[in-house]
Scaffold this motif. Structure first.
Motif, PDB file in Angstrom:
ATOM      1  N   MET A 277       0.981  -1.172   0.016  1.00  0.00           N
ATOM      2  CA  MET A 277       0.052  -0.129  -0.054  1.00  0.00           C
ATOM      3  C   MET A 277       0.843   1.148  -0.066  1.00  0.00           C
ATOM      4  N   LYS A 278       1.835   1.105   0.781  1.00  0.00           N
ATOM      5  CA  LYS A 278       2.835   2.257   0.657  1.00  0.00           C
ATOM      6  C   LYS A 278       3.604   2.545  -0.617  1.00  0.00           C
ATOM      7  N   ILE A 279       3.924   1.371  -1.254  1.00  0.00           N
ATOM      8  CA  ILE A 279       4.539   1.686  -2.687  1.00  0.00           C
ATOM      9  C   ILE A 279       3.442   2.216  -3.613  1.00  0.00           C
ATOM     10  N   ILE A 280       2.123   1.814  -3.514  1.00  0.00           N
ATOM     11  CA  ILE A 280       1.145   2.368  -4.233  1.00  0.00           C
ATOM     12  C   ILE A 280       0.873   3.739  -4.110  1.00  0.00           C
ATOM     13  N   ASP A 281       0.890   4.141  -2.744  1.00  0.00           N
ATOM     14  CA  ASP A 281       0.629   5.540  -2.357  1.00  0.00           C
ATOM     15  C   ASP A 281       1.713   6.393  -2.827  1.00  0.00           C
ATOM     16  N   SER A 282       2.943   5.904  -2.950  1.00  0.00           N
ATOM     17  CA  SER A 282       4.085   6.699  -3.430  1.00  0.00           C
ATOM     18  C   SER A 282       3.923   6.991  -4.794  1.00  0.00           C
ATOM     19  N   GLY A 283       3.078   6.442  -5.638  1.00  0.00           N
ATOM     20  CA  GLY A 283       2.767   6.850  -6.867  1.00  0.00           C
ATOM     21  C   GLY A 283       3.693   5.958  -7.998  1.00  0.00           C
ATOM     22  N   ALA A 284       4.194   4.919  -7.450  1.00  0.00           N
ATOM     23  CA  ALA A 284       4.791   3.879  -8.068  1.00  0.00           C
ATOM     24  C   ALA A 284       4.419   3.344  -9.481  1.00  0.00           C
ATOM     25  N   VAL A 285       3.134   2.956  -9.490  1.00  0.00           N
ATOM     26  CA  VAL A 285       2.439   2.279 -10.461  1.00  0.00           C
ATOM     27  C   VAL A 285       2.571   3.173 -11.579  1.00  0.00           C
ATOM     28  N   PHE A 286       2.456   4.453 -11.664  1.00  0.00           N
ATOM     29  CA  PHE A 286       2.394   5.184 -12.615  1.00  0.00           C
ATOM     30  C   PHE A 286       3.673   5.390 -13.358  1.00  0.00           C
ATOM     31  N   GLU A 287       4.733   5.285 -12.496  1.00  0.00           N
ATOM     32  CA  GLU A 287       6.119   5.695 -12.650  1.00  0.00           C
ATOM     33  C   GLU A 287       6.868   4.266 -13.252  1.00  0.00           C
ATOM     34  N   LEU A 288       6.295   2.995 -12.964  1.00  0.00           N
ATOM     35  CA  LEU A 288       6.563   1.905 -13.661  1.00  0.00           C
ATOM     36  C   LEU A 288       5.968   1.664 -14.962  1.00  0.00           C
ATOM     37  N   ILE A 289       4.860   2.056 -15.163  1.00  0.00           N
ATOM     38  CA  ILE A 289       4.335   1.814 -16.419  1.00  0.00           C
ATOM     39  C   ILE A 289       5.086   3.172 -17.546  1.00  0.00           C
ATOM     40  N   GLU A 290       5.296   4.026 -16.779  1.00  0.00           N
ATOM     41  CA  GLU A 290       6.173   5.237 -17.542  1.00  0.00           C
ATOM     42  C   GLU A 290       7.501   4.483 -18.027  1.00  0.00           C
ATOM     43  N   LEU A 291       8.194   3.963 -16.956  1.00  0.00           N
ATOM     44  CA  LEU A 291       9.451   3.480 -17.220  1.00  0.00           C
ATOM     45  C   LEU A 291       9.385   2.611 -17.941  1.00  0.00           C
ATOM     46  N   GLU A 292       8.477   1.443 -18.097  1.00  0.00           N
ATOM     47  CA  GLU A 292       8.381   0.441 -19.094  1.00  0.00           C
ATOM     48  C   GLU A 292       8.233   0.970 -20.601  1.00  0.00           C
ATOM     49  N   LEU A 293       7.600   1.824 -20.704  1.00  0.00           N
ATOM     50  CA  LEU A 293       7.384   2.594 -22.091  1.00  0.00           C
ATOM     51  C   LEU A 293       8.485   3.344 -22.700  1.00  0.00           C
ATOM     52  N   THR A 294       9.645   3.304 -21.714  1.00  0.00           N
ATOM     53  CA  THR A 294      10.867   3.911 -22.459  1.00  0.00           C
ATOM     54  C   THR A 294      11.745   2.796 -22.994  1.00  0.00           C
ATOM     55  N   LYS A 295      11.002   1.638 -23.081  1.00  0.00           N
ATOM     56  CA  LYS A 295      11.780   0.349 -23.493  1.00  0.00           C
ATOM     57  C   LYS A 295      13.128  -0.011 -22.985  1.00  0.00           C
ATOM     58  N   PRO A 296      12.893  -0.239 -21.498  1.00  0.00           N
ATOM     59  CA  PRO A 296      14.423  -0.633 -21.032  1.00  0.00           C
ATOM     60  C   PRO A 296      14.967  -2.092 -21.250  1.00  0.00           C
ATOM     61  N   GLU A 297      15.910  -2.442 -20.788  1.00  0.00           N
ATOM     62  CA  GLU A 297      16.565  -3.777 -21.133  1.00  0.00           C
ATOM     63  C   GLU A 297      15.399  -4.843 -20.475  1.00  0.00           C
ATOM     64  N   ARG A 298      15.726  -5.986 -20.933  1.00  0.00           N
ATOM     65  CA  ARG A 298      15.063  -7.398 -20.703  1.00  0.00           C
ATOM     66  C   ARG A 298      14.520  -7.583 -19.215  1.00  0.00           C
ATOM     67  N   HIS A 299      15.662  -7.693 -18.346  1.00  0.00           N
ATOM     68  CA  HIS A 299      15.760  -7.956 -17.165  1.00  0.00           C
ATOM     69  C   HIS A 299      15.125  -7.023 -16.103  1.00  0.00           C
ATOM     70  N   THR A 300      15.125  -5.649 -16.712  1.00  0.00           N
ATOM     71  CA  THR A 300      14.406  -4.527 -15.989  1.00  0.00           C
ATOM     72  C   THR A 300      12.805  -4.747 -16.630  1.00  0.00           C
ATOM     73  N   THR A 301      12.653  -5.117 -17.508  1.00  0.00           N
ATOM     74  CA  THR A 301      11.156  -5.253 -17.779  1.00  0.00           C
ATOM     75  C   THR A 301      10.464  -6.523 -16.946  1.00  0.00           C
ATOM     76  N   GLU A 302      11.182  -7.483 -16.845  1.00  0.00           N
ATOM     77  CA  GLU A 302      10.785  -8.563 -15.997  1.00  0.00           C
ATOM     78  C   GLU A 302      10.629  -8.074 -14.595  1.00  0.00           C
ATOM     79  N   MET A 303      11.303  -7.011 -14.260  1.00  0.00           N
ATOM     80  CA  MET A 303      11.117  -6.746 -12.794  1.00  0.00           C
ATOM     81  C   MET A 303       9.968  -5.842 -12.580  1.00  0.00           C
ATOM     82  N   ILE A 304       9.857  -4.890 -13.710  1.00  0.00           N
ATOM     83  CA  ILE A 304       8.650  -4.064 -13.782  1.00  0.00           C
ATOM     84  C   ILE A 304       7.429  -4.815 -13.696  1.00  0.00           C
ATOM     85  N   ILE A 305       7.183  -6.021 -14.752  1.00  0.00           N
ATOM     86  CA  ILE A 305       6.036  -6.603 -14.548  1.00  0.00           C
ATOM     87  C   ILE A 305       5.799  -7.328 -13.472  1.00  0.00           C
TER      88      ILE A 305
END
Length: 419
Positions: A277-305
């Protein structure tokens, strides 16, 4: 160099390379210092039945060799090697330099004493000297651990945090901690018994403006979280997650390694519901989606999802993902493109949405952005059976809406009329 025959006694029995700093063990065998020290520090421990001391064996003689045994410099052999290299310099052989004086525990303690009461200039000079020594070799780092450098640097960071002073030397202290960190019992106890340590790292992250500083503090925070017990993990503060989201996930200038360390911290914290809940309240979900849209490397994508799958187990997490215009589309796009682990987590996210957050708008959105098409592709692809079952169960949930869609192939409908 290949045509020159190197005397066998110039070669280290472990590395099979010319010895640069030959030392002799108590078993009488000479090795290159770097090789035998690495052997002593990494070889599996054999516990002697007659002694409580940790013993390993000499690589050549197989005789017991105490882990803390003295290594005697073989100066005569070193001079012979240097002379041989000089003679063969015309054949491309580089001369072996004379080893620099070795660090010992007394010098480590002396350096720590120099930090006490030192002015800013002297303080930073001493810290940089410790950094340079730590970067030299594993032996120096081990001596620093034994000399209490870990605790000294951690206490310095805590003092800066309590005093609220962004004083000189913080980055160097963090770098030293990263280099010499050893997850032994003493370090584990310190992290778990001193809540101010993790809080001090969060404070430093909030104050940091340089990406090098962020790399250092996130690296140390990652190592601290790895040794934290359940009690410590349950008491992580919202401020820490907000700083990670704002200073790392929300910044596109930080290094890939910094981002991966931050994601590791968040994933490690997720098993505790309050942390989610704290991670969600920090705004992380939005930033994770934005980060993935930058097309990071494969391992980073695995961690984001993977992290999004944890957060979507909460209603608030799913709501945040659905609020982002690219949320469902991004998750769907990663299916069948990254790895089986990512397929599993991404399909799990779609399953949670389809089961618990499936308003009419969401169902139509899944159809519009290609999520339904991707689920059909999973059924056709060479995927693990359990993934096909997951995809099937999602399609069943809202078959009345999706059956008439052209994205579902006619042959799938004929084979699986239950849709």
């Amino acid at each position: 160099m290949e045509e020159i025959e190197v005397p066998k006694y110039f070669m280290c029995p472990i590395s099979l390379q010319i010895m640069r700093d030959p030392v002799t063990t108590i078993t009488g065998i000479t090795y290159d210092r770097e090789s035998i020290e690495k052997w002593l520090s990494t070889t599996l421990v054999i516990t002697s039945s007659s002694s409580s001391n940790d013993m390993i064996t000499c690589p050549v003689t197989k005789l017991p060799l105490p882990r803390d045994s003295d290594l005697t410099p073989n100066h005569t052999l070193r001079r012979l090697i240097q002379a041989w290299c000089t003679i063969n310099a015309c054949n491309g052989v580089d001369r072996i330099p004379t080893p620099t004086p070795l660090l010992d525990k007394r010098q480590v303690l002396k350096l720590l004493r120099e930090l006490v009461g030192a002015n800013n200039n002297k303080f930073i000079i001493t810290l940089k000297k410790i950094v340079a020594l730590a970067e030299q070799n594993e032996r120096n780092r081990r001596l620093m651990v034994e000399g209490g450098v870990n605790k000294a640097m951690a206490l310095f960071l805590i003092r800066c945090f309590k005093e609220g002073n962004n004083v000189v030397g913080i980055e160097e202290a963090l770098r030293i901690l990263r280099l010499v960190w050893t997850p032994n019992d003493e370090v584990k106890a310190f992290v778990n018994e001193n809540s101010d340590f993790v809080d001090s790292l969060a404070w430093i992250l909030s104050c940091s403006s340089e990406k090098d500083m962020r790399f250092e503090v996130i690296s140390v925070l990652k190592m601290a979280i790895e040794v934290a017990n359940s009690s410590r993990m349950e008491r992580l503060r919202l401020e820490m997650f907000m700083n990670i989201t704002k200073k790392v996930l929300g910044e596109r200038s930080v290094s890939h390694q910094t981002i991966k360390s931050a994601l590791h911290v968040l994933i490690e914290a997720c098993p505790w519901g309050r942390n989610r809940m704290k991670i969600i309240d920090s705004g992380a979900v939005f930033e994770l989606i934005e980060l993935e849209l930058t097309k990071p490397e494969r391992h980073t994508t695995e961690m984001i999802i993977n992290l999004l799958a944890h957060l979507c187990s909460c209603a608030d997490g799913r709501a945040k993902l659905l609020q982002h215009a690219c949320g469902i589309a991004m998750v769907s796009k990663k299916i069948l493109r990254v790895s089986e682990a990512t397929d599993d987590r991404a399909i799990h996210i779609l399953s949670l949405i389809a089961k618990f957050s499936a308003t009419n708008e969401v169902i139509i959105e899944m159809l519009r952005v290609g999520a339904v098409t991707k689920l059909c592709m999973v059924m056709q692809a060479d995927c693990a059976p359990y993934l096909k079952e997951k995809a099937t169960s999602i399609l069943r949930l809202h078959s009345k809406v999706w059956n008439d869609s052209p994205c579902i192939a006619v042959y799938l409908l004929s084979r699986h009329p239950r849709y």
